[in-house]
Design a protein around this motif. Structure first.
Motif, PDB file in Angstrom:
ATOM      1  N   ARG A 186       2.382   5.625  10.730  1.00 18.70           N
ATOM      2  CA  ARG A 186       3.360   6.706  10.697  1.00 18.70           C
ATOM      3  C   ARG A 186       2.645   8.004  10.302  1.00 18.70           C
ATOM      4  O   ARG A 186       2.059   8.080   9.217  1.00 18.70           O
ATOM      5  CB  ARG A 186       4.471   6.410   9.679  1.00 18.70           C
ATOM      6  CG  ARG A 186       5.299   5.163   9.985  1.00 18.70           C
ATOM      7  CD  ARG A 186       6.272   5.392  11.129  1.00 18.70           C
ATOM      8  NE  ARG A 186       7.199   4.274  11.289  1.00 18.70           N
ATOM      9  CZ  ARG A 186       6.962   3.194  12.016  1.00 18.70           C
ATOM     10  NH1 ARG A 186       5.807   3.085  12.663  1.00 18.70           N
ATOM     11  NH2 ARG A 186       7.859   2.219  12.105  1.00 18.70           N
ATOM     12  N   ASN A 187       2.683   8.988  11.185  1.00 18.30           N
ATOM     13  CA  ASN A 187       2.047  10.283  10.908  1.00 18.30           C
ATOM     14  C   ASN A 187       0.579  10.126  10.517  1.00 18.30           C
ATOM     15  O   ASN A 187       0.096  10.765   9.582  1.00 18.30           O
ATOM     16  CB  ASN A 187       2.809  11.025   9.796  1.00 18.30           C
ATOM     17  CG  ASN A 187       4.254  11.302  10.177  1.00 18.30           C
ATOM     18  OD1 ASN A 187       4.547  11.660  11.311  1.00 18.30           O
ATOM     19  ND2 ASN A 187       5.158  11.120   9.216  1.00 18.30           N
ATOM     20  N   GLY A 188      -0.109   9.259  11.245  1.00 16.95           N
ATOM     21  CA  GLY A 188      -1.528   9.076  11.014  1.00 16.95           C
ATOM     22  C   GLY A 188      -1.882   8.223   9.813  1.00 16.95           C
ATOM     23  O   GLY A 188      -3.055   8.098   9.463  1.00 16.95           O
ATOM     24  N   GLU A 189      -0.886   7.611   9.180  1.00 17.88           N
ATOM     25  CA  GLU A 189      -1.111   6.797   7.990  1.00 17.88           C
ATOM     26  C   GLU A 189      -0.507   5.413   8.215  1.00 17.88           C
ATOM     27  O   GLU A 189       0.601   5.272   8.733  1.00 17.88           O
ATOM     28  CB  GLU A 189      -0.464   7.462   6.773  1.00 17.88           C
ATOM     29  CG  GLU A 189      -0.697   6.733   5.467  1.00 17.88           C
ATOM     30  CD  GLU A 189      -0.004   7.430   4.298  1.00 17.88           C
ATOM     31  OE1 GLU A 189      -0.153   6.943   3.170  1.00 17.88           O
ATOM     32  OE2 GLU A 189       0.697   8.432   4.536  1.00 17.88           O
ATOM     33  N   THR A 190      -1.241   4.391   7.830  1.00 16.14           N
ATOM     34  CA  THR A 190      -0.735   3.022   7.943  1.00 16.14           C
ATOM     35  C   THR A 190       0.027   2.671   6.677  1.00 16.14           C
ATOM     36  O   THR A 190      -0.526   2.711   5.567  1.00 16.14           O
ATOM     37  CB  THR A 190      -1.889   2.026   8.154  1.00 16.14           C
ATOM     38  OG1 THR A 190      -2.597   2.385   9.340  1.00 16.14           O
ATOM     39  CG2 THR A 190      -1.365   0.606   8.292  1.00 16.14           C
ATOM     40  N   ILE A 191       1.303   2.330   6.833  1.00 11.72           N
ATOM     41  CA  ILE A 191       2.169   2.070   5.678  1.00 11.72           C
ATOM     42  C   ILE A 191       2.976   0.795   5.908  1.00 11.72           C
ATOM     43  O   ILE A 191       3.211   0.383   7.046  1.00 11.72           O
ATOM     44  CB  ILE A 191       3.144   3.244   5.437  1.00 11.72           C
ATOM     45  CG1 ILE A 191       4.058   3.440   6.666  1.00 11.72           C
ATOM     46  CG2 ILE A 191       2.399   4.522   5.092  1.00 11.72           C
ATOM     47  CD1 ILE A 191       5.188   4.415   6.434  1.00 11.72           C
ATOM     48  N   PRO A 192       3.405   0.142   4.829  1.00 16.01           N
ATOM     49  CA  PRO A 192       4.283  -1.018   4.982  1.00 16.01           C
ATOM     50  C   PRO A 192       5.653  -0.550   5.485  1.00 16.01           C
ATOM     51  O   PRO A 192       6.190   0.440   4.993  1.00 16.01           O
ATOM     52  CB  PRO A 192       4.386  -1.584   3.563  1.00 16.01           C
ATOM     53  CG  PRO A 192       3.327  -0.901   2.766  1.00 16.01           C
ATOM     54  CD  PRO A 192       3.087   0.409   3.422  1.00 16.01           C
TER      55      PRO A 192
ATOM     56  N   THR B 184       0.853  -1.183   0.000  1.00 17.86           N
ATOM     57  CA  THR B 184       0.000   0.000   0.000  1.00 17.86           C
ATOM     58  C   THR B 184       0.889   1.233   0.000  1.00 17.86           C
ATOM     59  O   THR B 184       2.015   1.207   0.498  1.00 17.86           O
ATOM     60  CB  THR B 184      -0.914   0.036   1.243  1.00 17.86           C
ATOM     61  OG1 THR B 184      -0.107  -0.024   2.424  1.00 17.86           O
ATOM     62  CG2 THR B 184      -1.903  -1.122   1.237  1.00 17.86           C
ATOM     63  N   GLY B 185       0.381   2.311  -0.567  1.00 17.43           N
ATOM     64  CA  GLY B 185       1.134   3.560  -0.584  1.00 17.43           C
ATOM     65  C   GLY B 185       2.384   3.462  -1.433  1.00 17.43           C
ATOM     66  O   GLY B 185       2.500   2.640  -2.339  1.00 17.43           O
ATOM     67  N   THR B 186       3.348   4.330  -1.125  1.00 19.32           N
ATOM     68  CA  THR B 186       4.617   4.385  -1.854  1.00 19.32           C
ATOM     69  C   THR B 186       5.758   4.140  -0.876  1.00 19.32           C
ATOM     70  O   THR B 186       5.800   4.732   0.201  1.00 19.32           O
ATOM     71  CB  THR B 186       4.801   5.762  -2.525  1.00 19.32           C
ATOM     72  OG1 THR B 186       3.741   5.968  -3.469  1.00 19.32           O
ATOM     73  CG2 THR B 186       6.137   5.844  -3.247  1.00 19.32           C
TER      74      THR B 186
ATOM     75  N   ASN C 183      11.094   4.790   3.489  1.00 14.99           N
ATOM     76  CA  ASN C 183       9.836   5.534   3.460  1.00 14.99           C
ATOM     77  C   ASN C 183       9.713   6.391   2.196  1.00 14.99           C
ATOM     78  O   ASN C 183      10.675   6.598   1.460  1.00 14.99           O
ATOM     79  CB  ASN C 183       9.630   6.362   4.730  1.00 14.99           C
ATOM     80  CG  ASN C 183      10.581   7.543   4.846  1.00 14.99           C
ATOM     81  OD1 ASN C 183      10.901   8.209   3.865  1.00 14.99           O
ATOM     82  ND2 ASN C 183      11.029   7.823   6.066  1.00 14.99           N
ATOM     83  N   LYS C 184       8.493   6.876   1.979  1.00 16.71           N
ATOM     84  CA  LYS C 184       8.162   7.572   0.732  1.00 16.71           C
ATOM     85  C   LYS C 184       9.057   8.785   0.487  1.00 16.71           C
ATOM     86  O   LYS C 184       9.565   8.984  -0.617  1.00 16.71           O
ATOM     87  CB  LYS C 184       6.691   8.004   0.753  1.00 16.71           C
ATOM     88  CG  LYS C 184       6.247   8.759  -0.489  1.00 16.71           C
ATOM     89  CD  LYS C 184       4.774   9.143  -0.410  1.00 16.71           C
ATOM     90  CE  LYS C 184       4.344   9.909  -1.658  1.00 16.71           C
ATOM     91  NZ  LYS C 184       2.898  10.291  -1.578  1.00 16.71           N
ATOM     92  N   ALA C 185       9.272   9.588   1.508  1.00 15.06           N
ATOM     93  CA  ALA C 185      10.058  10.819   1.330  1.00 15.06           C
ATOM     94  C   ALA C 185      11.488  10.502   0.902  1.00 15.06           C
ATOM     95  O   ALA C 185      12.049  11.156   0.011  1.00 15.06           O
ATOM     96  CB  ALA C 185      10.056  11.632   2.617  1.00 15.06           C
ATOM     97  N   ILE C 186      12.077   9.498   1.507  1.00 12.86           N
ATOM     98  CA  ILE C 186      13.474   9.162   1.193  1.00 12.86           C
ATOM     99  C   ILE C 186      13.591   8.547  -0.190  1.00 12.86           C
ATOM    100  O   ILE C 186      14.479   8.903  -0.968  1.00 12.86           O
ATOM    101  CB  ILE C 186      14.051   8.221   2.268  1.00 12.86           C
ATOM    102  CG1 ILE C 186      14.108   8.944   3.622  1.00 12.86           C
ATOM    103  CG2 ILE C 186      15.441   7.751   1.874  1.00 12.86           C
ATOM    104  CD1 ILE C 186      14.561   8.054   4.771  1.00 12.86           C
TER     105      ILE C 186
END
Length: 242
Positions: free
Chosen positions: A87-93, A54-56, A113-116
């Protein structure tokens, strides 16, 4: 899960020049990567969305992931799970947890993580091209390329052109040892210019398992598409100067 992970590693890390992958899940599951020297840009899409993704996020240190996937402890009845966290209110792998059948041999492979990953892998968006020549390379043609490149191992690039409806690959030039051969007879379309591409990268991609197609543009781009049965991988190679 293991099948998709093995497929991603086989079509990135195993090539020797794609060491970092970005996974995004906006519409289906997309995989992006790029060689450090920008000689190859990869965009891929899995045939079916990977529900555990899920997500990026990023997949770094693919050599470590490859070792886990080959580990004999994880070959039978192992648990291979994607672990999520908030993480920051979001569920991420956050990572993949490997555990053998006995539960006494465990490893965690951490995601980026997405930002990196978006900072580290600033993917060049390919704007598309008019593909002048499109072929399905045969194993015989790929083998002939290996023979020719071995004879000209000092050449980092090879030249591509068309002549009399044939697709010609050539190595060297008038000032050096030189050779050429017909990679594909009776192609549709033609190239007005002669373009150069890196030998090692092209041969590595052509050695992958799956259904192969090669497209060449007179705008100076080559695309090799590999359908693995699990995902479709598009490798874009900008032409290089000799």
């Amino acid at each position: 899960m293991k099948d998709i992970l093995q497929d991603i590693v086989a079509h990135t890390h195993s090539l020797g020049f794609l060491s970092l992958v970005k996974v995004s899940n906006d519409e289906g599951t997309a995989i992006d990567s790029m060689a450090e020297d920008r000689s190859v840009i990869l965009t891929a899409t899995t045939h079916n969305p990977v529900s555990e993704f899920t997500g990026t996020f990023g997949m770094p240190n693919l050599d470590k992931l490859a070792l886990h996937l080959k580990n004999p402890e994880y070959q039978k009845d192992a648990k291979i799970d994607v672990v999520q966290a908030e993480r920051n209110g979001e569920t991420i792998p956050t990572h993949i947890h490997f555990e053998n059948a006995a539960g006494d041999f465990e490893n965690d492979y951490r995601f980026m993580n997405k930002a990196i990953i978006e900072e580290k892998l600033k993917t060049v968006k390919f704007k598309g091209a008019a593909w002048n020549v499109e072929i399905a390379p045969t194993q015989a043609a790929i083998a002939r390329m290996k023979l020719m490149s071995a004879a000209h191992s000092e050449e980092p690039t090879f030249n591509v052109t068309t002549k009399d409806s044939n697709l010609i690959f050539s190595f060297g030039d008038a000032s050096t040892h030189a050779g050429e051969f017909v990679f594909q007879h009776s192609v549709e379309g033609a190239l007005q210019h002669t373009w150069s591409w890196p030998v090692a990268q092209v041969q590595s991609i052509l050695s992958l398992d799956g259904d192969l197609t090669m497209s060449i543009s007179d705008q100076g781009a080559m695309k090799i598409t590999v359908n693995s049965g699990i995902a479709t991988y598009d490798y874009i190679l900008p032409a290089q100067s000799k």
